[in-house]
Structures are given as structure tokens and as C-alpha cells.
Design a protein around this motif. Structure first.
Motif, PDB file in Angstrom:
ATOM      1  N   PHE A  94     -34.779 -14.010  42.967  1.00 38.30           N
ATOM      2  CA  PHE A  94     -35.943 -14.565  42.298  1.00 38.30           C
ATOM      3  C   PHE A  94     -35.717 -14.664  40.789  1.00 38.30           C
ATOM      4  CE2 PHE A  94     -40.339 -14.781  40.803  1.00 38.30           C
ATOM      5  CZ  PHE A  94     -40.871 -15.691  41.695  1.00 38.30           C
ATOM      6  N   ALA A  95     -35.068 -13.635  40.224  1.00 33.87           N
ATOM      7  CA  ALA A  95     -34.768 -13.665  38.791  1.00 33.87           C
ATOM      8  C   ALA A  95     -33.816 -14.808  38.452  1.00 33.87           C
ATOM      9  CB  ALA A  95     -34.176 -12.331  38.355  1.00 33.87           C
ATOM     10  N   SER A  96     -32.831 -15.049  39.322  1.00 34.53           N
ATOM     11  CA  SER A  96     -31.875 -16.146  39.076  1.00 34.53           C
ATOM     12  C   SER A  96     -32.573 -17.497  39.118  1.00 34.53           C
ATOM     13  CB  SER A  96     -30.744 -16.091  40.104  1.00 34.53           C
ATOM     14  OG  SER A  96     -30.053 -14.858  40.046  1.00 34.53           O
ATOM     15  N   GLY A  97     -33.413 -17.693  40.136  1.00 38.00           N
ATOM     16  CA  GLY A  97     -34.149 -18.955  40.210  1.00 38.00           C
ATOM     17  C   GLY A  97     -35.081 -19.144  39.032  1.00 38.00           C
ATOM     18  N   THR A  98     -35.748 -18.070  38.618  1.00 37.05           N
ATOM     19  CA  THR A  98     -36.661 -18.157  37.478  1.00 37.05           C
ATOM     20  C   THR A  98     -35.899 -18.432  36.185  1.00 37.05           C
ATOM     21  OG1 THR A  98     -38.122 -16.598  38.614  1.00 37.05           O
ATOM     22  CG2 THR A  98     -38.512 -16.969  36.266  1.00 37.05           C
ATOM     23  N   ALA A  99     -34.715 -17.854  36.043  1.00 36.93           N
ATOM     24  CA  ALA A  99     -33.895 -18.115  34.850  1.00 36.93           C
ATOM     25  C   ALA A  99     -33.513 -19.596  34.773  1.00 36.93           C
ATOM     26  CB  ALA A  99     -32.647 -17.244  34.871  1.00 36.93           C
ATOM     27  N   LEU A 100     -33.190 -20.193  35.924  1.00 39.60           N
ATOM     28  CA  LEU A 100     -32.875 -21.622  35.933  1.00 39.60           C
ATOM     29  C   LEU A 100     -34.094 -22.454  35.553  1.00 39.60           C
ATOM     30  CD1 LEU A 100     -30.620 -21.928  39.121  1.00 39.60           C
ATOM     31  CD2 LEU A 100     -29.918 -21.814  36.723  1.00 39.60           C
ATOM     32  N   ALA A 101     -35.269 -22.028  36.030  1.00 36.79           N
ATOM     33  CA  ALA A 101     -36.489 -22.738  35.644  1.00 36.79           C
ATOM     34  C   ALA A 101     -36.733 -22.625  34.137  1.00 36.79           C
ATOM     35  CB  ALA A 101     -37.689 -22.177  36.414  1.00 36.79           C
ATOM     36  N   ALA A 102     -36.449 -21.454  33.562  1.00 38.70           N
ATOM     37  CA  ALA A 102     -36.600 -21.287  32.115  1.00 38.70           C
ATOM     38  C   ALA A 102     -35.650 -22.203  31.357  1.00 38.70           C
ATOM     39  CB  ALA A 102     -36.350 -19.822  31.732  1.00 38.70           C
ATOM     40  N   LEU A 103     -34.423 -22.320  31.847  1.00 37.40           N
ATOM     41  CA  LEU A 103     -33.469 -23.234  31.203  1.00 37.40           C
ATOM     42  C   LEU A 103     -33.934 -24.683  31.313  1.00 37.40           C
ATOM     43  CD1 LEU A 103     -30.057 -21.685  32.348  1.00 37.40           C
ATOM     44  CD2 LEU A 103     -31.112 -21.567  30.073  1.00 37.40           C
ATOM     45  N   PHE A 104     -34.539 -25.030  32.435  1.00 33.43           N
ATOM     46  CA  PHE A 104     -35.073 -26.384  32.606  1.00 33.43           C
ATOM     47  C   PHE A 104     -36.112 -26.687  31.527  1.00 33.43           C
ATOM     48  CE2 PHE A 104     -38.586 -28.940  34.240  1.00 33.43           C
ATOM     49  CZ  PHE A 104     -37.944 -30.109  34.601  1.00 33.43           C
ATOM     50  N   TRP A 105     -37.032 -25.749  31.299  1.00 35.69           N
ATOM     51  CA  TRP A 105     -38.083 -26.001  30.309  1.00 35.69           C
ATOM     52  C   TRP A 105     -37.550 -25.908  28.886  1.00 35.69           C
ATOM     53  CZ3 TRP A 105     -42.208 -28.486  31.514  1.00 35.69           C
ATOM     54  CH2 TRP A 105     -42.677 -28.439  32.834  1.00 35.69           C
ATOM     55  N   ILE A 106     -36.535 -25.099  28.660  1.00 34.92           N
ATOM     56  CA  ILE A 106     -35.895 -25.091  27.340  1.00 34.92           C
ATOM     57  C   ILE A 106     -35.220 -26.442  27.083  1.00 34.92           C
ATOM     58  CG2 ILE A 106     -34.008 -24.068  26.004  1.00 34.92           C
ATOM     59  CD1 ILE A 106     -34.724 -21.380  27.277  1.00 34.92           C
ATOM     60  N   GLY A 107     -34.633 -27.010  28.144  1.00 37.98           N
ATOM     61  CA  GLY A 107     -34.066 -28.356  28.016  1.00 37.98           C
ATOM     62  C   GLY A 107     -35.126 -29.382  27.676  1.00 37.98           C
ATOM     63  N   ARG A 108     -36.307 -29.256  28.302  1.00 34.35           N
ATOM     64  CA  ARG A 108     -37.408 -30.155  27.951  1.00 34.35           C
ATOM     65  C   ARG A 108     -37.816 -29.961  26.483  1.00 34.35           C
ATOM     66  NH1 ARG A 108     -40.935 -32.390  31.886  1.00 34.35           N
ATOM     67  NH2 ARG A 108     -39.657 -33.203  33.585  1.00 34.35           N
ATOM     68  N   LEU A 109     -37.783 -28.730  26.009  1.00 34.02           N
ATOM     69  CA  LEU A 109     -38.133 -28.468  24.613  1.00 34.02           C
ATOM     70  C   LEU A 109     -37.123 -29.101  23.660  1.00 34.02           C
ATOM     71  CD1 LEU A 109     -39.966 -27.017  22.588  1.00 34.02           C
ATOM     72  CD2 LEU A 109     -38.526 -24.977  22.879  1.00 34.02           C
ATOM     73  N   LEU A 110     -35.848 -29.059  24.020  1.00 27.98           N
ATOM     74  CA  LEU A 110     -34.819 -29.705  23.201  1.00 27.98           C
ATOM     75  C   LEU A 110     -35.033 -31.209  23.148  1.00 27.98           C
ATOM     76  CD1 LEU A 110     -31.611 -27.725  24.283  1.00 27.98           C
ATOM     77  CD2 LEU A 110     -32.880 -27.532  22.130  1.00 27.98           C
ATOM     78  N   LEU A 111     -35.381 -31.780  24.284  1.00 26.00           N
ATOM     79  CA  LEU A 111     -35.655 -33.223  24.302  1.00 26.00           C
ATOM     80  C   LEU A 111     -36.866 -33.561  23.433  1.00 26.00           C
ATOM     81  CD1 LEU A 111     -35.118 -34.081  28.091  1.00 26.00           C
ATOM     82  CD2 LEU A 111     -33.707 -34.825  26.170  1.00 26.00           C
TER      83      LEU A 111
END
Length: 446
Positions: free
Chosen positions: A180-197
Motif C-alpha cells: 500500500f505504501a508503494s502504491g501510495t508513493a507512486l500516486a504522490a509522484l503522479f501528483w508531484i508531476g502534475r504540480l511540475l506541469l
């Protein structure tokens, strides 16, 4: 080229990831809703599955054709915020703080209201997008609120899950937490990517976003299905145990049928339609085999265990297999004696002193004892159908008696040379009231 491959893989995983997440939520719904500690986890997965379903190409394409793409995007983002709140609700469960949970619900409600107001007050727009040609739609404030909510929620979840996973001794729980932590970490990276965009418009982030969010779905689905997978593995292991014990069980209870509570006609029918709750089937077989062996104890003459060990010794088996083979020979001969109607011998000696009962086992000790008992009886079942057990007793020995045809043998009537430290049998022709307990009874916790 690499970017194109990553985009293709991420896009292809959209449907499998969404399907796995939704199936996991459906399979775990009943069990999770009954457990207050798991309701937040289940709600997080279920709402994430709904949000990802609304983001599938087929759904967004249909919404665009119907002119409902704005509504679908708003509902998807609001559902994602509910999922983020449910994640925080889940990780706050160990604190058992009602005030904290109330505050989380109020915060999630406030974010939902703010996002709705920001969307409705923005200029006319259709789909929600960070990278729209004229700037983010509906507004930068909308996306900053949405992204910060997800990043904070996912970051807290990763820290808490890793903290508990490192400190628990429960391996299945630790595995589920790491997933669950691994999946959540990937979701956090997804939203950080949205923030960069949103902040700097870096196009190199785009190929990674579909892969990150869809891998997150697969990992979260695996985390919530960990208990189901564990239960399935346990059921298959029990079924394998019952299948391997069936020949021994059938032979022994055929001689002493009163030890069986209920039964089915065939081995396959026993597994497909068990007469007891499925989780207790293997345990019930162990108990019935033990009960049958204790009853057949009364048909084992005093010198028979010694003779069985002498018969097995030339085979050169390892000690554990040799003990199982000797016991199989003894039980096979006892079964023959019972079916032939031979008289019972005196009751075997007590496994424990009469003035002292066995100490109750803890749950962990009981689990260890049960595993050892299962291993022992499986080895006995294997030995019971072997050639040495079928050919026992030795030529020249009368079955069911304590003598051999010659008086000079080690188990004969001439002396005590057949005494064995492991069996305790005397090896004399005269019937002795003291006899070795070849298989101590299975102990269960009080």
C-alpha cells in the motif's frame, strides 16, 4: 523512443489497473465494512477505483460526445479528494482519536466545497486540464488545492505505513503495508508531476504520469487483497493436507468408525463439500486420526514396537522417517488385530502423571505444535502405504503376539535385550501391563 514506450505501457495498464482495483474493492467489501479499522482503507480503494473509472478513455470519450465532460471531470476530482481523505482516515485508525477523525472529515468537506466553488466561479470551460492552451482550467487555484491535498495525504500515508511495516512481526500485515505504501508513493509522484506541469510546464513529465497512476492501482489492489490471498493459500494448504492424510484416515477410522463425527463418501467429495467448516477440515482429520490411533493402542501387544523398530532399522532411513515407518507398522498390525476381533490389551500408560495435567499452550505454541503434528502424520501416512508396512510382521512372527518363531531373537521370550529407550517395550512373551505410548496425544489449548 523511451517516452513513447512508457506512454504506451501506461495507457495499456489503464484498464487492467482499474479493473483490479474495482475487483479488489468488491471482494473485500463485506469483510472490510465489518471491521472499523479497515473501513477507511476500503473506502480509499473503492473511491480511487471510481475516480480511475471516470478517467478511462472510453468514459471520457463518451462524456465528450454527450457534452458532459465538465461534469465527469469535476466528479472525478471530487471523488479523488474523498479517496485522499479516506487514506488519512485509515492511517489515523491506530490513534483511536475521535477528535482527529472529526477534524479529517471536516477538512475533506472543506476541500470539496472549495473545489466546487472554484470550479463554478471560473470562466466557462469544458474539461479540466493542467496543460490547456490558454492556461489551467478551471484555474490555477483549483489545481493547487487539488494537488496539495493529494500530495499531503499520500506523503503522510507513506510515512505511517512504512513506520508500522518496519515494526510489526506479522509478515502478511507487513507485506500489505509495504504494497500500500508503494502504491501510495507512486500516486504522490503522479501528483508531484502534475504540480511540475502546473508550475513550470515541463513536457518530459507527461510520459510517466499514466504509468505511475496505473501501477499505483495495481499495488493498492494487491495490498487490499493480501488477506484474501493468504486465506486462499491456507485453504489450498489444508486441502493438500486432507488429500494426503485421506488414505491413512480411511484405514484407521475403518477399524474404529466411532471416532468420526461426519464423513463423505469420497476424498474429492470431502474437499468439495466438507462435512465441517472448511477451515476446520484438516484439523478435524488430525484429531480423528489421533483418536483412532489412541483406540488402536489397545490392540498393540507389548513387544510389537520393538519388533517394528528392528524391522525398520536395516532400511537405513533417517530418524524421523524410521520412527514414522515403525509407527506405521505398529498401527497396521493393530488395525488387523482390531478387525480380526482379537481381545484388547490393558490400557496404555498415562502420557502425563496422574496428579499433573499438561500446561495449556499459548496460541503460538499451539500453532507450532499443530504444524509439527501435521508434518508427523503426513510422514506416517506416506509410510503407511509403503512396502515395509505392507509386509509387516516379519516372517516367522505370529501377528498380534509378542513372540517370534525362534526363542533367540532380539524380541523373543528369552530376555530383555529388545528393550528400547524410545519404545519402552520389554520384548518378553509375557503380556506386560506397561506399554510405550507410541504417539502422545495432540494437546490443545485450554
Amino acid at each position: 523512443m523511451l517516452s513513447a514506450h512508457l506512454t504506451a505501457i501506461g495507457t495499456w495498464l489503464a484498464y487492467p489497473g482499474c479493473l483490479c482495483l474495482c475487483l479488489a474493492a468488491l471482494l473485500r467489501a463485506a469483510a472490510s465494512l465489518r471491521s472499523p479499522e479497515q473501513r477507511g482503507l476500503w473506502l480509499a480503494v473503492a473511491t480511487a477505483g471510481l475516480a480511475m473509472t471516470l478517467d478511462l478513455p472510453a468514459v471520457t470519450g463518451s462524456a465528450r460526445l454527450l457534452g458532459a465532460d465538465h461534469t465527469v471531470d469535476l466528479v472525478r476530482n471530487l471523488t479523488g479528494v474523498v479517496s485522499a481523505g479516506a487514506v488519512l482516515f485509515f492511517v489515523s485508525a491506530p490513534s483511536r482519536s475521535r477528535r482527529l477523525r472529526t477534524g479529517l472529515c471536516a477538512a475533506v468537506g472543506a476541500v470539496l466545497i472549495v473545489l466546487t466553488v472554484l470550479d463554478l466561479s471560473a470562466p466557462a470551460h469544458t474539461a479540466h486540464s493542467v496543460t490547456a492552451a490558454g492556461g489551467p482550467t478551471p484555474s490555477s487555484a483549483y489545481w493547487l488545492t487539488l494537488i496539495s491535498t493529494h500530495v499531503v495525504s499520500n506523503s503522510v500515508c507513506v510515512v505511517v505505513c512504512c513506520w508500522y511495516a518496519l515494526r510489526t512481526d506479522d509478515r502478511p500485515l507487513a507485506t500489505a503495508l509495504w504494497l500500500f505504501a508503494s502504491g501510495t508513493a507512486l500516486a504522490a509522484l503522479f501528483w508531484i508531476g502534475r504540480l511540475l506541469l502546473l508550475s513550470s510546464d515541463v513536457p518530459w513529465v507527461l510520459p510517466y504520469l499514466p504509468l505511475l497512476i496505473n501501477l499505483h492501482a495495481l499495488l493498492r489492489a494487491a495490498a487490499i487483497l493480501a488477506p484474501t490471498a493468504l486465506a486462499l493459500a491456507r485453504t489450498l494448504a489444508d486441502a493438500r493436507t486432507v488429500w494426503r492424510l485421506w488414505p491413512l484416515w480411511r484405514e484407521l477410522v475403518g477399524a474404529v468408525p466411532h471416532v468420526v463425527l461426519t464423513r463423505r463418501g469420497t476424498r474429492l467429495l470431502e474437499l468439495l463439500w466438507p462435512p465441517v467448516p472448511r477451515g476446520l477440515l484438516a484439523y478435524r482429520k488430525l484429531i480423528e486420526i489421533r483418536d483412532a490411533m489412541l483406540e488402536l493402542d489397545h490392540y498393540v501387544p507389548p513387544g510389537l514396537p520393538v519388533l517394528a523398530r528392528e524391522r525398520v532399522r536395516p532400511l537405513g532411513l533417517p530418524p524421523v522417517q524410521a520412527d514414522a515407518m515403525a509407527l506405521a507398522c505398529v498401527m497396521k498390525e493393530a488395525r488387523r488385530a482390531k478387525l480380526a476381533g482379537r481381545p484388547r490389551y490393558d490400557s496404555p500408560g498415562e502420557s502425563f502423571p496422574c496428579d499433573k495435567s499438561p500446561e495449556p499452550l499459548t496460541l503460538q505454541e499451539h500453532a507450532t505444535a499443530l504444524t509439527a503434528e501435521k508434518t508427523h502424520l503426513i510422514a506416517l501416512a506416506r509410510a503407511y502405504t509403503s512396502a515395509p508396512a505392507f509386509s509387516f510382521p516379519a516372517p516367522g512372527r505370529a501377528p498380534g503376539t509378542g513372540t517370534t518363531a525362534t526363542s533367540g531373537g532380539s524380541g523373543g521370550s528369552g530376555g530383555s535385550g529388545g528393550a528400547d529407550g524410545n519404545t519402552g517395550a520389554t520384548g518378553t512373551a509375557k503380556t506386560d501391563n506397561r506399554r510405550h505410548d507410541t504417539h502422545p496425544p495432540l494437546r490443545t489449548p485450554a
